[in-house]
Design an enzyme around this catalytic site. Sequence first.
Site, PDB file in Angstrom:
ATOM      1  N   LYS A  94      90.105  70.814  30.799  1.00  0.00           N
ATOM      2  CA  LYS A  94      89.009  71.156  31.649  1.00  0.00           C
ATOM      3  C   LYS A  94      87.640  70.075  31.327  1.00  0.00           C
ATOM      4  O   LYS A  94      86.932  70.006  32.303  1.00  0.00           O
ATOM      5  CB  LYS A  94      88.702  72.407  31.093  1.00  0.00           C
TER       6      LYS A  94
ATOM      7  N   TYR B 126      86.205  78.706  23.232  1.00  0.00           N
ATOM      8  CA  TYR B 126      86.226  80.225  23.458  1.00  0.00           C
ATOM      9  C   TYR B 126      84.953  81.167  23.168  1.00  0.00           C
ATOM     10  O   TYR B 126      84.101  80.583  22.803  1.00  0.00           O
ATOM     11  CB  TYR B 126      87.768  80.808  23.241  1.00  0.00           C
TER      12      TYR B 126
ATOM     13  N   SER C 122      93.704  73.751  27.921  1.00  0.00           N
ATOM     14  CA  SER C 122      92.318  73.753  28.384  1.00  0.00           C
ATOM     15  C   SER C 122      91.577  72.744  27.926  1.00  0.00           C
ATOM     16  O   SER C 122      90.315  72.453  28.437  1.00  0.00           O
ATOM     17  CB  SER C 122      91.523  75.022  27.686  1.00  0.00           C
TER      18      SER C 122
HETATM   19  N1  GLU Z   1      96.818  77.014  31.095  1.00  0.00           N
HETATM   20  C1  GLU Z   1      96.171  77.808  30.448  1.00  0.00           C
HETATM   21  C2  GLU Z   1      95.841  79.324  31.060  1.00  0.00           C
HETATM   22  O1  GLU Z   1      95.375  78.902  32.072  1.00  0.00           O
HETATM   23  C3  GLU Z   1      94.968  77.310  29.678  1.00  0.00           C
HETATM   24  C4  GLU Z   1      94.515  78.257  28.474  1.00  0.00           C
HETATM   25  C5  GLU Z   1      93.667  77.403  27.371  1.00  0.00           C
HETATM   26  O2  GLU Z   1      94.270  76.413  26.880  1.00  0.00           O
HETATM   27  O3  GLU Z   1      92.528  77.888  27.167  1.00  0.00           O
HETATM   28  O4  GLU Z   1      95.874  80.284  30.584  1.00  0.00           O
END
Ligand code: GLU
Length: 309
Positions: free
Chosen positions: A67, A240, A64
């Site tokens: 992102k 998160y 993530s």
């Molecule tokens: N590729 C992961 C997903 O889409 C990323 C999740 C993450 O690192 O928060 O679930």
Amino acid sequence: MNSIEQALTEALAIGRQYVNQGECASYIPELSRADKHALGVCVMTASTDRYAAGDTKTRFSIQSISKVITLAVALQHCGFEKVFEKMNMEPSGDPFNSLVKLDLTDDKPFNPMINAGAITTAGYLEPDVSFEDLLAYSRRVCLDEGIEIDERVYESEKNHCARNRAIAYLLQSKGILTGDVEKSLDLYIRMCSLGVTAESLAGLGLVLANGGLHPRTGNRLMDADVVRVVKTIMLTCGMYDESGEFAVRVGVPSKSGVGGGILSVVEKRMGIGIYGPALDKKGNSIGGRHMLEYLSQALGLHMFGTGEA
Ligand code: GLU
């Protein structure tokens, strides 16, 4: 030993005490192969000095944290108004891969740091910006020419992405994802599969801390207003559904990934990169989170100071 070196050594010892309480992510099978006891922290300062303790050269998947890079490129490519026309900038308080509120209470993804938001961002880019362009840009902003896609992680995630595919088609049904859904999803997964190190994350953190300028050459890698938006969203949404508590306890814009990485930005001072694949229940590196909490106190990193008058 100077004060940063000493603080990193102490942070590592503290972080290691928590590792046994965490687990590696397993919903992407390849991620479960990581050594759950691995732990490392790297700091790059504004004067480009590098300090490291533990496993800072191990490659792992960025997940993530990509992102942040995709958002920066989307803001530069499409502009602020377009990016946030179909996406909000509010913390969701829900798990990163939730689609409940997107379906029931809101027609827009909550923010670009959750999966729904990042798949939307990938959809903005997909028609014009290739994965190769994003890879080249990732290498530049992480100060790491060694970044490659980890094909095993990519295949593993591609074969286990039912939930993200559901999110992508839900986004299409709401008119948010208007391009090719499968290609947008593929770009998202490729970006999550980039192999980085704690050092690469410290490099990216330093570029962000430095307002988007390359710390050695002074070349501009990101527009200043883009950097401001990205750091603000990292602070409010980057950890998160633990982002609020993390902001109180650590107080620096950060982004974590389920590969065990954490990227942190200490304004004007340093970038910090963490690797620790044992995750807590929310998906954050458990050793990493405790290391950052210690470092924030030991080095006075909290953006609102020590709390003393
Ligand atoms: N590729 C992961 C997903 O889409 C990323 C999740 C993450 O690192 O928060 O679930």
